[in-house]
Design a protein around this motif. Sequence first.
Motif, mmCIF file in Angstrom:
data_model
loop_
_atom_site.group_PDB
_atom_site.id
_atom_site.type_symbol
_atom_site.label_atom_id
_atom_site.label_comp_id
_atom_site.label_asym_id
_atom_site.label_seq_id
_atom_site.Cartn_x
_atom_site.Cartn_y
_atom_site.Cartn_z
ATOM 1 N N THR A 112 6.516 -28.040 -20.809
ATOM 2 C CA THR A 112 5.978 -27.094 -19.826
ATOM 3 C C THR A 112 6.285 -27.529 -18.405
ATOM 4 N N VAL A 113 6.121 -28.809 -18.112
ATOM 5 C CA VAL A 113 6.414 -29.315 -16.761
ATOM 6 C C VAL A 113 7.881 -29.072 -16.420
ATOM 7 N N VAL A 114 8.772 -29.410 -17.345
ATOM 8 C CA VAL A 114 10.199 -29.220 -17.085
ATOM 9 C C VAL A 114 10.542 -27.738 -16.957
ATOM 10 N N ALA A 115 9.936 -26.903 -17.792
ATOM 11 C CA ALA A 115 10.218 -25.462 -17.732
ATOM 12 C C ALA A 115 9.768 -24.861 -16.402
ATOM 13 N N VAL A 116 8.583 -25.249 -15.947
ATOM 14 C CA VAL A 116 8.082 -24.722 -14.669
ATOM 15 C C VAL A 116 8.933 -25.251 -13.514
ATOM 16 N N ALA A 117 9.313 -26.520 -13.573
ATOM 17 C CA ALA A 117 10.174 -27.084 -12.516
ATOM 18 C C ALA A 117 11.534 -26.385 -12.510
ATOM 19 N N ARG A 118 12.075 -26.128 -13.680
ATOM 20 C CA ARG A 118 13.358 -25.421 -13.777
ATOM 21 C C ARG A 118 13.246 -24.016 -13.190
ATOM 22 N N TYR A 119 12.165 -23.335 -13.534
ATOM 23 C CA TYR A 119 11.940 -21.993 -12.990
ATOM 24 C C TYR A 119 11.878 -22.044 -11.463
ATOM 25 N N LEU A 120 11.182 -23.033 -10.956
ATOM 26 C CA LEU A 120 11.049 -23.175 -9.504
ATOM 27 C C LEU A 120 12.398 -23.448 -8.858
ATOM 28 N N ILE A 121 13.198 -24.307 -9.463
ATOM 29 C CA ILE A 121 14.513 -24.651 -8.905
ATOM 30 C C ILE A 121 15.451 -23.451 -8.931
ATOM 31 N N ILE A 122 15.472 -22.737 -10.044
ATOM 32 C CA ILE A 122 16.394 -21.603 -10.190
ATOM 33 C C ILE A 122 16.019 -20.455 -9.248
ATOM 34 N N ASN A 123 14.724 -20.169 -9.124
ATOM 35 C CA ASN A 123 14.281 -18.999 -8.366
ATOM 36 C C ASN A 123 13.777 -19.315 -6.972
ATOM 37 N N MET A 124 14.070 -20.484 -6.469
ATOM 38 C CA MET A 124 13.551 -20.915 -5.168
ATOM 39 C C MET A 124 13.865 -19.911 -4.056
ATOM 40 N N GLU A 125 15.057 -19.351 -4.053
ATOM 41 C CA GLU A 125 15.473 -18.437 -2.982
ATOM 42 C C GLU A 125 14.690 -17.130 -2.995
ATOM 43 N N HIS A 126 14.217 -16.726 -4.162
ATOM 44 C CA HIS A 126 13.571 -15.424 -4.314
ATOM 45 C C HIS A 126 12.046 -15.491 -4.278
ATOM 46 N N LEU A 127 11.485 -16.679 -4.166
ATOM 47 C CA LEU A 127 10.040 -16.837 -4.226
ATOM 48 C C LEU A 127 9.447 -16.952 -2.827
ATOM 49 N N THR A 128 8.231 -16.448 -2.682
ATOM 50 C CA THR A 128 7.529 -16.605 -1.406
ATOM 51 C C THR A 128 6.996 -18.032 -1.320
ATOM 52 N N SER A 129 6.688 -18.454 -0.108
ATOM 53 C CA SER A 129 6.188 -19.824 0.074
ATOM 54 C C SER A 129 4.845 -20.015 -0.642
ATOM 55 N N LYS A 130 4.026 -18.961 -0.674
ATOM 56 C CA LYS A 130 2.748 -19.053 -1.384
ATOM 57 C C LYS A 130 2.979 -19.287 -2.874
ATOM 58 N N TYR A 131 3.929 -18.571 -3.461
ATOM 59 C CA TYR A 131 4.222 -18.708 -4.875
ATOM 60 C C TYR A 131 4.811 -20.085 -5.184
ATOM 61 N N ILE A 132 5.654 -20.576 -4.280
ATOM 62 C CA ILE A 132 6.225 -21.920 -4.455
ATOM 63 C C ILE A 132 5.120 -22.961 -4.418
ATOM 64 N N LEU A 133 4.174 -22.796 -3.486
ATOM 65 C CA LEU A 133 3.056 -23.738 -3.393
ATOM 66 C C LEU A 133 2.203 -23.696 -4.665
ATOM 67 N N LEU A 134 1.879 -22.510 -5.137
ATOM 68 C CA LEU A 134 1.069 -22.385 -6.355
ATOM 69 C C LEU A 134 1.793 -22.953 -7.580
ATOM 70 N N THR A 135 3.091 -22.729 -7.660
ATOM 71 C CA THR A 135 3.865 -23.271 -8.773
ATOM 72 C C THR A 135 3.913 -24.797 -8.692
ATOM 73 N N SER A 136 4.044 -25.323 -7.496
ATOM 74 C CA SER A 136 4.041 -26.778 -7.315
ATOM 75 C C SER A 136 2.692 -27.369 -7.707
ATOM 76 N N ILE A 137 1.613 -26.678 -7.364
ATOM 77 C CA ILE A 137 0.272 -27.138 -7.763
ATOM 78 C C ILE A 137 0.142 -27.099 -9.285
ATOM 79 N N ALA A 138 0.706 -26.078 -9.917
ATOM 80 C CA ALA A 138 0.683 -26.000 -11.384
ATOM 81 C C ALA A 138 1.414 -27.194 -11.994
#
Length: 181
Positions: free
Chosen positions: A86-112
């Motif tokens: 799960t950690v790797v999957a969420v990190a991968r999602y964050l890395i792949i979609n970084m350009e399309h995500l809002t800063s709030k969503y990036i922060l929440l995903t990082s907290i997850a």
Amino acid sequence: MAKNWISQLNKNFEDLLLIIQAIALVIITLATAFAIVEEAFEMIAKRGIGLANLLLLFLFIEILSMVRQYALGQHELKLKTPLVITVVAVARYLIINMEHLTSKYILLTSIAILILTFALLVSRRVRGLHDEEEEDKLRELELIQKFKDEHIHQFHENLKHVKKDSNPHNEKHVAKVTEPS
């Protein structure tokens, strides 16, 4: 007669579940192997390897590890492997979609990711929640320590008896001190 019939039905049901589980494990293994090959061909076609590709391959390896752990173990999953996946999957999602995500969503995903990592750390500290290999290593270390303690105690006991019975001029007793039995 009724108890015998019920116990036979229960055994048949357990056997059926084991067969279904084995079939599912084979399907998961084959699907994961196919996905690994597909990802390898994609990297070859692109003539490049990105972090997302490596993380995806790592996820596949963890899935195979989880299948192996389940199939060769006691047919139960420890908490560690799904948490790592799960950690790797969420990190991968964050890395792949970084350009399309809002800063709030990036922060929440990082907290997850942080919460999942903390859960992984806690699970490693609680006995029984980590892998059998780790538990076996801990048991082995405990046995080695117990063995050492017993032999050291036995050596000291032998040494006490040698000191009581020995004559300093007698070489036989001196040999007993330097060579414990």
